[in-house]
Design an enzyme around this catalytic site. Structure first.
Site: not given
Lengths: 270, 270
Positions: B173, B240, B96
């Site tokens: 995502k 993140k 990701t």
């Protein structure tokens, strides 16, 4: 023959729920501030009252579904309402209000020998018509048993018992509406970001609502957003109920970062 | 016999996915910064490489699943990686990262005659073991067809095609992880408020996740919260990824009220 039911509040949800009761064979006495809303019910045999107390039959059940705390209190405190309901009478309150309002009203009813029971309704008007309402419920056990068939006849597909203490089911309703607003605004933020990056929002929501977020709320609001419809239309319910959530949290010093942000976003929405 | 696959990154998700590949009969060359993580794979016949380029077979597939943009770029730019992959070679990127990083890397691969394809993974380690991963995917059509059986063998239960342009699946995502953080923090705010008002969080989440919010994410995080477990444990992934979501939105001037709040909440979490 089924017992006579009093029904107060013929709004977006109240009208289809009262219609369901008539269809299930319950004779109804109805009251609404705007009397014209009752027309379709009168054509099916309901009786229209001129004031709230006139729908009440002593020792029987009166259901109310009104806009907010103030409207509910004004019904309860209106001339003769509590006196007529009297011993054995049940006030089945279907509105979304503050848990503290529900508790206060429960105490006032008890002083008059009658019972206040709460069953706030999850569902849009179409869900009432389709008998697909979800209903959390709290209050004295015996009263809950008496109103159970009525809640089913009104359109409940599932009734969830949150105990004998009034306030708990109302709190669950506020939590549900807060989570709906949060999910709706989060999807809107996400899908706008997708679109501005050249990715089709419909493809995104189709994947997410067939996997991790395979839930009715995400499907219905995701579809609205992808189709460029407004999230909550002209409804003032999300703002009202996120406000009630926030107030109920702050009264017990529970943190409100997300509900406070949502309240601000909803306040500034067109 | 299946073709030799290169596999880089044996973290929480990478290790069970590589294990699935071995179990499906794919011979593997693996690389991980911390070589000891590969032990269980070596016992099952995998080969351990000393540097990223050594897992690459020219014209074949190399899969990577690493922590962040910088780690992915350092693999791609490491000595010999792109040169060895060469014409016909596919880099199947499972990490990701920012969509812009994915696009930049896709262009660099093209300059070397090989293909970068993205398939970031939705799922916890247990879901990888159980072959219950959801995988959005984007890149050139022919390359997608070649990696399809590999994604299934790795543990994908559903693969969703977001077109030929790299960046789209990565964006999906980021959206999914943003919505997970939003749902998690909203539930936590709601259930804490329930508990402080004397209402059992478990009863609340049980009702909501069997009705309006009947989705895997609400069930799993709702259960964790009701059981007093931390929302995301020690994982730094939510912080993140919400950061990447926020950055990707701000690059196209898309508003970020909820992601900005979540980023702040996640930043100040223990």
């Amino acid at each position: 023959m089924s017992e006579m039911i009093g029904f107060i509040g013929l709004g977006q949800l109240g009208l289809p729920m009262a219609t369901n009761l008539l269809a299930a064979g319950y004779p109804l006495r109805v009251y609404n501030r705007t009397a014209s809303k009752a027309e379709s019910l009168l054509a099916r045999g309901a009786h229209l009252a001129n004031q709230p107390a006139d729908v009440v039959t002593s020792g029987r059940i009166v259901a109310t579904i009104v806009w907010d705390d103030a409207a509910l209190e004004s019904v309860v405190m209106s001339d003769g309402f509590l006196e007529r309901l009297g011993p054995g009478g049940i006030h089945l309150s279907l509105s979304t209000v503050l848990p503290e309002t529900a508790k206060k009203l429960a105490a006032i009813h008890a002083q008059h020998g009658c019972v206040y029971i709460e069953a706030p309704i999850f569902g849009v008007p179409e869900a009432a018509v389709a008998h697909q309402l979800w209903i959390p419920c709290a209050g004295p056990r015996e009263a809950k048993e008496r109103v159970q068939p009525l809640l089913q006849a009104m359109g409940g597909q599932g009734i969830f018992d949150f105990g004998e203490e009034v306030g708990a089911a109302t709190l669950v309703k506020l939590i549900g509406n807060f989570l709906i607003s949060s999910a709706g605004y989060s999807m809107r933020e996400a899908l706008l970001m997708a679109e501005k990056n050249g990715v089709d929002p419909k493809a995104v929501i189709d994947m997410l609502t067939s996997t991790l977020f395979n839930a009715p709320i995400y499907r219905s609001y995701g579809k609205r957003i992808a189709e460029k419809a407004t999230l909550f239309g002209q409804s003032k319910i999300p703002l009202k109920d996120v406000g009630l959530f926030k107030k109920t949290a702050q009264q017990v010093a529970s943190p409100t970062p997300i509900s406070s942000l949502l309240y601000d976003l909803l306040s500034s929405a067109e």
